[in-house]
Scaffold this motif. Structure first.
Motif, PDB file in Angstrom:
ATOM      1  N   GLU A 111       0.807  -1.221   0.000  1.00 37.78           N
ATOM      2  CA  GLU A 111       0.000   0.000   0.000  1.00 37.78           C
ATOM      3  C   GLU A 111       0.840   1.272   0.000  1.00 37.78           C
ATOM      4  OE1 GLU A 111      -1.543  -3.285   1.541  1.00 37.78           O
ATOM      5  OE2 GLU A 111      -1.784  -2.035   3.326  1.00 37.78           O
ATOM      6  N   TYR A 112       1.967   1.233   0.698  1.00 38.33           N
ATOM      7  CA  TYR A 112       2.758   2.445   0.873  1.00 38.33           C
ATOM      8  C   TYR A 112       4.199   2.196   0.460  1.00 38.33           C
ATOM      9  CZ  TYR A 112      -1.268   3.635   3.753  1.00 38.33           C
ATOM     10  OH  TYR A 112      -2.535   3.862   4.203  1.00 38.33           O
ATOM     11  N   TRP A 113       4.810   3.247  -0.121  1.00 37.62           N
ATOM     12  CA  TRP A 113       6.178   3.160  -0.617  1.00 37.62           C
ATOM     13  C   TRP A 113       6.984   4.374  -0.209  1.00 37.62           C
ATOM     14  CZ3 TRP A 113       8.169  -0.901  -3.459  1.00 37.62           C
ATOM     15  CH2 TRP A 113       7.246  -1.861  -3.880  1.00 37.62           C
ATOM     16  N   GLY A 114       8.287   4.144   0.014  1.00 35.74           N
ATOM     17  CA  GLY A 114       9.201   5.244   0.213  1.00 35.74           C
ATOM     18  C   GLY A 114       9.694   5.782  -1.122  1.00 35.74           C
ATOM     19  N   GLN A 115      10.551   6.799  -1.056  1.00 41.48           N
ATOM     20  CA  GLN A 115      11.081   7.441  -2.263  1.00 41.48           C
ATOM     21  C   GLN A 115      12.320   6.732  -2.791  1.00 41.48           C
ATOM     22  OE1 GLN A 115       9.583  10.040  -4.034  1.00 41.48           O
ATOM     23  NE2 GLN A 115       7.955   9.340  -2.665  1.00 41.48           N
ATOM     24  N   GLY A 116      12.919   5.897  -1.988  1.00 41.21           N
ATOM     25  CA  GLY A 116      14.074   5.129  -2.437  1.00 41.21           C
ATOM     26  C   GLY A 116      15.406   5.732  -2.047  1.00 41.21           C
ATOM     27  N   THR A 117      16.412   4.866  -1.980  1.00 41.86           N
ATOM     28  CA  THR A 117      17.775   5.289  -1.717  1.00 41.86           C
ATOM     29  C   THR A 117      18.686   4.545  -2.693  1.00 41.86           C
ATOM     30  OG1 THR A 117      19.472   5.572  -0.004  1.00 41.86           O
ATOM     31  CG2 THR A 117      18.163   3.559   0.118  1.00 41.86           C
ATOM     32  N   GLN A 118      19.641   5.262  -3.260  1.00 44.60           N
ATOM     33  CA  GLN A 118      20.512   4.693  -4.292  1.00 44.60           C
ATOM     34  C   GLN A 118      21.652   3.902  -3.654  1.00 44.60           C
ATOM     35  OE1 GLN A 118      20.396   4.943  -7.881  1.00 44.60           O
ATOM     36  NE2 GLN A 118      22.004   3.395  -7.698  1.00 44.60           N
ATOM     37  N   VAL A 119      21.842   2.703  -4.158  1.00 46.27           N
ATOM     38  CA  VAL A 119      23.003   1.886  -3.791  1.00 46.27           C
ATOM     39  C   VAL A 119      23.778   1.604  -5.070  1.00 46.27           C
ATOM     40  CG1 VAL A 119      23.784  -0.353  -2.936  1.00 46.27           C
ATOM     41  CG2 VAL A 119      21.894   0.833  -1.787  1.00 46.27           C
ATOM     42  N   THR A 120      25.047   1.959  -5.048  1.00 44.68           N
ATOM     43  CA  THR A 120      25.905   1.722  -6.207  1.00 44.68           C
ATOM     44  C   THR A 120      27.110   0.916  -5.755  1.00 44.68           C
ATOM     45  OG1 THR A 120      25.225   3.814  -7.212  1.00 44.68           O
ATOM     46  CG2 THR A 120      27.215   2.767  -8.079  1.00 44.68           C
ATOM     47  N   VAL A 121      27.339  -0.210  -6.419  1.00 42.91           N
ATOM     48  CA  VAL A 121      28.449  -1.088  -6.063  1.00 42.91           C
ATOM     49  C   VAL A 121      29.414  -1.130  -7.238  1.00 42.91           C
ATOM     50  CG1 VAL A 121      29.131  -3.374  -5.274  1.00 42.91           C
ATOM     51  CG2 VAL A 121      26.864  -2.473  -4.674  1.00 42.91           C
ATOM     52  N   SER A 122      30.627  -0.676  -7.002  1.00 44.79           N
ATOM     53  CA  SER A 122      31.628  -0.669  -8.065  1.00 44.79           C
ATOM     54  C   SER A 122      32.448  -1.956  -8.018  1.00 44.79           C
ATOM     55  CB  SER A 122      32.530   0.544  -7.925  1.00 44.79           C
ATOM     56  OG  SER A 122      33.264   0.472  -6.726  1.00 44.79           O
ATOM     57  N   SER A 123      32.928  -2.363  -9.170  1.00 48.49           N
ATOM     58  CA  SER A 123      33.695  -3.621  -9.251  1.00 48.49           C
ATOM     59  C   SER A 123      35.170  -3.395  -9.021  1.00 48.49           C
ATOM     60  CB  SER A 123      33.478  -4.249 -10.618  1.00 48.49           C
ATOM     61  OG  SER A 123      33.862  -3.343 -11.631  1.00 48.49           O
TER      62      SER A 123
END
Length: 123
Positions: A111-123
């Protein structure tokens, strides 16, 4: 007004760990099952993990089993996602979501959602 606010994302290297948090307000948190989803560029939003309202049941997506752990603190109205052994393919925007369903792994039932947070994983 229900608000879900994610935090803890960032840029890390492969093999590192991150802990995401999602603070909830405007709802009776202890009644809600909480889930984490993620969405990479050009891909559909994917189920990551879910924890039941009473902390009794957890489920994980196949790609994160054994590396990610979901938990919650009902006294703090917060759900967490501990991410270990991160891989470049974990790169995505991570969303938390709330549902009155039991243990729900499909995004349409939240029903409800947040705005999100970016996760970036470099190799």
């Amino acid at each position: 007004q229900v608000q879900l606010v994610e935090s803890g994302g960032g840029l890390v290297q492969a093999g590192d760990s991150l802990r995401l948090s999602c603070a909830a307000s405007g709802l009776t948190f202890r009644h809600y099952t909480m889930g984490w989803f993620r969405q990479a560029p050009g891909k559909e939003r994917e189920f990551v993990a879910v924890i039941s309202w009473n902390v009794g049941v957890t489920r994980y997506g196949d790609s994160v089993k054994g590396r990610f752990t979901i938990s919650r603190d009902n006294a703090k109205n917060t759900v967490y996602l501990q991410m270990n052994s991160l891989k470049p393919e974990d790169t995505a925007v991570y969303y938390c979501a709330a549902t009155l369903g039991v243990v729900v792994t499909t995004r349409l039932q939240y029903e409800y959602w947040g705005q999100g947070t970016q996760v970036t994983v470099s190799s």
